[in-house]
Design a protein around this motif. Sequence first.
Motif, PDB file in Angstrom:
ATOM      1  N   GLU A 295       0.819  -1.210   0.000  1.00 48.65           N
ATOM      2  CA  GLU A 295       0.000   0.000   0.000  1.00 48.65           C
ATOM      3  C   GLU A 295       0.849   1.255   0.000  1.00 48.65           C
ATOM      4  O   GLU A 295       0.422   2.312  -0.501  1.00 48.65           O
ATOM      5  CB  GLU A 295      -0.933  -0.007   1.212  1.00 48.65           C
ATOM      6  N   MET A 296       2.066   1.165   0.536  1.00 45.68           N
ATOM      7  CA  MET A 296       2.978   2.309   0.552  1.00 45.68           C
ATOM      8  C   MET A 296       3.731   2.459  -0.764  1.00 45.68           C
ATOM      9  O   MET A 296       4.529   3.390  -0.922  1.00 45.68           O
ATOM     10  CB  MET A 296       3.963   2.171   1.718  1.00 45.68           C
ATOM     11  N   GLY A 297       3.498   1.536  -1.699  1.00 48.14           N
ATOM     12  CA  GLY A 297       4.092   1.655  -3.023  1.00 48.14           C
ATOM     13  C   GLY A 297       5.359   0.874  -3.257  1.00 48.14           C
ATOM     14  O   GLY A 297       6.005   1.032  -4.303  1.00 48.14           O
ATOM     15  N   TRP A 298       5.745  -0.003  -2.323  1.00 45.35           N
ATOM     16  CA  TRP A 298       6.928  -0.830  -2.524  1.00 45.35           C
ATOM     17  C   TRP A 298       6.635  -1.924  -3.538  1.00 45.35           C
ATOM     18  O   TRP A 298       5.503  -2.404  -3.650  1.00 45.35           O
ATOM     19  CB  TRP A 298       7.383  -1.436  -1.201  1.00 45.35           C
ATOM     20  N   SER A 299       7.644  -2.320  -4.283  1.00 50.46           N
ATOM     21  CA  SER A 299       7.472  -3.328  -5.329  1.00 50.46           C
ATOM     22  C   SER A 299       8.208  -4.616  -4.975  1.00 50.46           C
ATOM     23  O   SER A 299       9.070  -4.629  -4.083  1.00 50.46           O
ATOM     24  CB  SER A 299       7.988  -2.808  -6.666  1.00 50.46           C
ATOM     25  N   ASP A 300       7.855  -5.674  -5.675  1.00 49.48           N
ATOM     26  CA  ASP A 300       8.496  -6.982  -5.496  1.00 49.48           C
ATOM     27  C   ASP A 300       8.525  -7.403  -4.031  1.00 49.48           C
ATOM     28  O   ASP A 300       9.539  -7.921  -3.524  1.00 49.48           O
ATOM     29  CB  ASP A 300       9.933  -6.960  -6.052  1.00 49.48           C
ATOM     30  N   VAL A 301       7.416  -7.180  -3.331  1.00 50.33           N
ATOM     31  CA  VAL A 301       7.348  -7.528  -1.909  1.00 50.33           C
ATOM     32  C   VAL A 301       7.234  -9.041  -1.772  1.00 50.33           C
ATOM     33  O   VAL A 301       6.279  -9.652  -2.252  1.00 50.33           O
ATOM     34  CB  VAL A 301       6.158  -6.839  -1.214  1.00 50.33           C
ATOM     35  N   LEU A 302       8.221  -9.626  -1.134  1.00 51.50           N
ATOM     36  CA  LEU A 302       8.298 -11.089  -1.038  1.00 51.50           C
ATOM     37  C   LEU A 302       8.432 -11.510   0.417  1.00 51.50           C
ATOM     38  O   LEU A 302       9.300 -11.013   1.139  1.00 51.50           O
ATOM     39  CB  LEU A 302       9.501 -11.600  -1.835  1.00 51.50           C
ATOM     40  N   LEU A 303       7.567 -12.438   0.833  1.00 55.43           N
ATOM     41  CA  LEU A 303       7.656 -13.039   2.159  1.00 55.43           C
ATOM     42  C   LEU A 303       8.291 -14.411   2.041  1.00 55.43           C
ATOM     43  O   LEU A 303       7.966 -15.178   1.129  1.00 55.43           O
ATOM     44  CB  LEU A 303       6.267 -13.189   2.783  1.00 55.43           C
ATOM     45  N   LYS A 304       9.189 -14.730   2.976  1.00 57.65           N
ATOM     46  CA  LYS A 304       9.830 -16.039   2.992  1.00 57.65           C
ATOM     47  C   LYS A 304       9.612 -16.710   4.339  1.00 57.65           C
ATOM     48  O   LYS A 304       9.596 -16.046   5.376  1.00 57.65           O
ATOM     49  CB  LYS A 304      11.343 -15.916   2.725  1.00 57.65           C
ATOM     50  N   GLU A 305       9.482 -18.019   4.293  1.00 59.63           N
ATOM     51  CA  GLU A 305       9.393 -18.787   5.531  1.00 59.63           C
ATOM     52  C   GLU A 305      10.788 -19.034   6.087  1.00 59.63           C
ATOM     53  O   GLU A 305      11.763 -19.129   5.336  1.00 59.63           O
ATOM     54  CB  GLU A 305       8.711 -20.134   5.265  1.00 59.63           C
ATOM     55  N   ASP A 306      10.870 -19.162   7.412  1.00 58.13           N
ATOM     56  CA  ASP A 306      12.126 -19.576   8.012  1.00 58.13           C
ATOM     57  C   ASP A 306      12.215 -21.099   7.983  1.00 58.13           C
ATOM     58  O   ASP A 306      11.333 -21.779   7.434  1.00 58.13           O
ATOM     59  CB  ASP A 306      12.275 -19.017   9.429  1.00 58.13           C
ATOM     60  N   LEU A 307      13.262 -21.650   8.550  1.00 59.21           N
ATOM     61  CA  LEU A 307      13.463 -23.099   8.486  1.00 59.21           C
ATOM     62  C   LEU A 307      12.406 -23.872   9.263  1.00 59.21           C
ATOM     63  O   LEU A 307      12.253 -25.087   9.074  1.00 59.21           O
ATOM     64  CB  LEU A 307      14.855 -23.449   9.013  1.00 59.21           C
ATOM     65  N   SER A 308      11.658 -23.164  10.118  1.00 58.61           N
ATOM     66  CA  SER A 308      10.563 -23.799  10.853  1.00 58.61           C
ATOM     67  C   SER A 308       9.239 -23.700  10.115  1.00 58.61           C
ATOM     68  O   SER A 308       8.203 -24.125  10.632  1.00 58.61           O
ATOM     69  CB  SER A 308      10.426 -23.154  12.247  1.00 58.61           C
ATOM     70  N   GLY A 309       9.269 -23.117   8.925  1.00 63.01           N
ATOM     71  CA  GLY A 309       8.056 -23.002   8.128  1.00 63.01           C
ATOM     72  C   GLY A 309       7.176 -21.829   8.510  1.00 63.01           C
ATOM     73  O   GLY A 309       6.003 -21.773   8.128  1.00 63.01           O
ATOM     74  N   LYS A 310       7.728 -20.855   9.256  1.00 64.70           N
ATOM     75  CA  LYS A 310       6.955 -19.686   9.675  1.00 64.70           C
ATOM     76  C   LYS A 310       7.290 -18.493   8.783  1.00 64.70           C
ATOM     77  O   LYS A 310       8.454 -18.290   8.419  1.00 64.70           O
ATOM     78  CB  LYS A 310       7.270 -19.341  11.132  1.00 64.70           C
TER      79      LYS A 310
END
Length: 280
Positions: A257-272
């Motif tokens: 919403e603030m206009g950032w691009s290529d926003v990517l979430l990654k899980e840690d080794l525990s799957g979170k």
Amino acid sequence: MTSFDIFISALLPTFDTREAQSIARIVFEDCFGLQPPQFSHAQLTTAQNEQLQAIQEALLAGQPLQYILGQADFYGLKFKVDPRVLIPRPETEELVEWVLETIKTHYPQQNPSVLDIGTGSGCIPITIAKKTPRATVWGLDVSAAALALAEENAHLNQVEVQWQEQDILNQEAWTSLPIFDLIISNPPYIPQREQVLMPAQVSNHEPHLALFVPDEDPLLFYRSIAAFAQIHLHPTGHLFFECNEYNALEVKQLLEEMGWSDVLLKEDLSGKLRHLGCAR
């Protein structure tokens, strides 16, 4: 029974077997300079036995092992730690790995500038400086006490980091900082109401300033840091966050919403859902 086995047995009322064994291994390696093949037949001196007893009592009283020993391992490096700073976590190593990969990919020949906000022990900027000597690295924190320890850790690991005592929530102070290629933060993100759900070992010993945010605005630091980065990040730069698994999707939505691009979430080794990266 050996001293190693007796120590593990003494910890079992409080720790499960695997954790007790891991603690014992760290203690015997870091305090007594022993390697695993020596554990079963090690003959400790009177002074070492007294030290082991003191460590055992502190552990059973709920003190974190890293504070008892005064050090923590992070990304293959040693860091001094005490109650002035959070204990570095393995999941933060994963965030640093992502940042280092980004530097190799996007800045293969350049000398990138990097800022870590809420630096604490300095584990993030110091590791980046150690692994990427060509980078110019900054660490920012509101706590002068934390920065004093971070500076000790920079000397310990023989790197140069520019330290800045500053409250990132104070927008008037932003002008004192330059433009960066990469900005990283593992900010406070635990709502105050969740303190009662946390292990006593954490809530009773680690600095609340680095842990908790107001219940009414848990994304406070993400919003402020993202706004700062819109001004102080190079147009081709990258922003990285460590997140609370329970509101990581909200952080992603906020940044989009603030206009950032290529926003990517990654899980840690525990799957979170733990790590977020984005670009201008």
